[in-house]
Design a protein around this motif. Structure first.
Motif: not given
Length: 296
Positions: A164-168, A154-161, A208-213
């Motif tokens: 971030w909570k779920a982690g890479d 995850w990128f800190w500039t784009g990932a949702s909270s 969704d931690p199993a998806a990238v936007v």
């Protein structure tokens, strides 16, 4: 056959049991073609062949693959523009007679069975997927695939909270049952990994931690679609796949919750970028902005 037919952006080599499609690497060539470089398509992977008039003094030789024969086209799910369809060969109109000859030769070589207009699905992929390793930069993280596992960082500039909570994240191919790709050329494009079992997945890809936007300049077709196809092919060969006529794999949905205001603000900012770039109309911008604000 063993002959060659050169068109715009690609050349088709006709062999006794397949067609080798070689794509050009010029500035005008679609980036997806440049990324694919070449593809060997067995005759048994094709359902039909057509030759139709094109635009501005051209004709189009179009080979239509059977359902389930090509992981790239299965992942695309009909979302590719005609100009990015790797099975279309555009030729000058003066080559129509020659193109018709090759179209007839290909039709005679097809081995597809099934009722007219509904070719029998292939029981396995017949066209090789793009080779791993593959990676691309999404709006909220970097996606990587090494042939056996998919990783999201995850990128800190784009990932949702929520992410971030779920982690890479890291997913082994045996954990997956499919891939869902929504083109980056539409708003809210994404790549979602579908997991085996009864694991619930959020309806919104940005949670969704199993998806990238995707987004403006993120997850372009020539990077994210070959990635999706490679993962899909690995999943199919690692275990039983859903029946081709069963429709899309259902994605379990979690009950919706109120979204983080910071996430909403970030999505509106991203929407504004698309609007300024001319990819979203004024009406679409206003409607989507109102929809996002209503989720607060």
């Amino acid at each position: 056959m063993g002959d060659v037919l050169a068109g715009i952006h690609a050349t088709w080599e006709f062999d006794s049991d397949s067609v080798l499609i070689r794509f050009e690497r010029g500035i005008r060539t679609p980036k997806l073609f440049q990324a694919l470089r070449e593809r060997r398509v067995p005759h048994e992977a094709l359902a039909s062949v057509t030759l139709t008039p094109g635009r501005r003094g051209t004709v189009v030789l179009h080979a239509v693959p059977r359902p389930g024969a090509d992981p790239l086209m299965e992942a695309a799910a009909g979302q590719l523009k005609d100009t990015c369809d790797p099975y279309r060969l555009v030729l000058p109109a003066e080559r129509e007679t020659l193109a018709e000859y090759y179209a007839d030769e290909l039709r005679a070589a097809l081995t597809t069975t099934g009722p007219p207009g509904k070719p029998e699905p292939a029981d396995r992929y017949l066209v090789a997927p793009p080779p791993a390793p593959l990676h691309f930069k999404a709006y909220d993280g970097k996606a990587s695939f090494d042939g056996s596992k998919v990783s999201f960082r995850w990128f800190w500039t784009g990932a949702s909270s929520a992410k971030w909570k779920a982690g890479d994240q890291r997913f082994g191919v045996p954990e997956l049952c499919g891939v869902e790709w929504r083109s980056p050329e539409v708003f809210d494009g994404y790549l979602r990994l579908l997991r085996r079992g009864d694991q619930e997945q959020p309806a919104q890809a940005d949670h969704d931690p199993a998806a990238v936007v995707f987004g403006l300049g993120y997850g372009p077709v020539h990077e994210s679609l070959p990635f999706a196809a490679a993962v899909l092919a690995a999943v199919r060969t690692s275990g039983p796949a859903p029946a081709l006529d069963a429709g899309p794999v259902p994605v379990p949905v979690m009950a919706s919750a109120r979204r983080d205001p910071a996430d909403i603000a970030e999505r509106i900012r991203h929407l504004g970028e698309l609007h300024e770039a001319g990819l979203v109309t004024d009406d679409e911008f206003s409607a989507k902005k109102a929809e996002l604000l209503a989720e607060l």
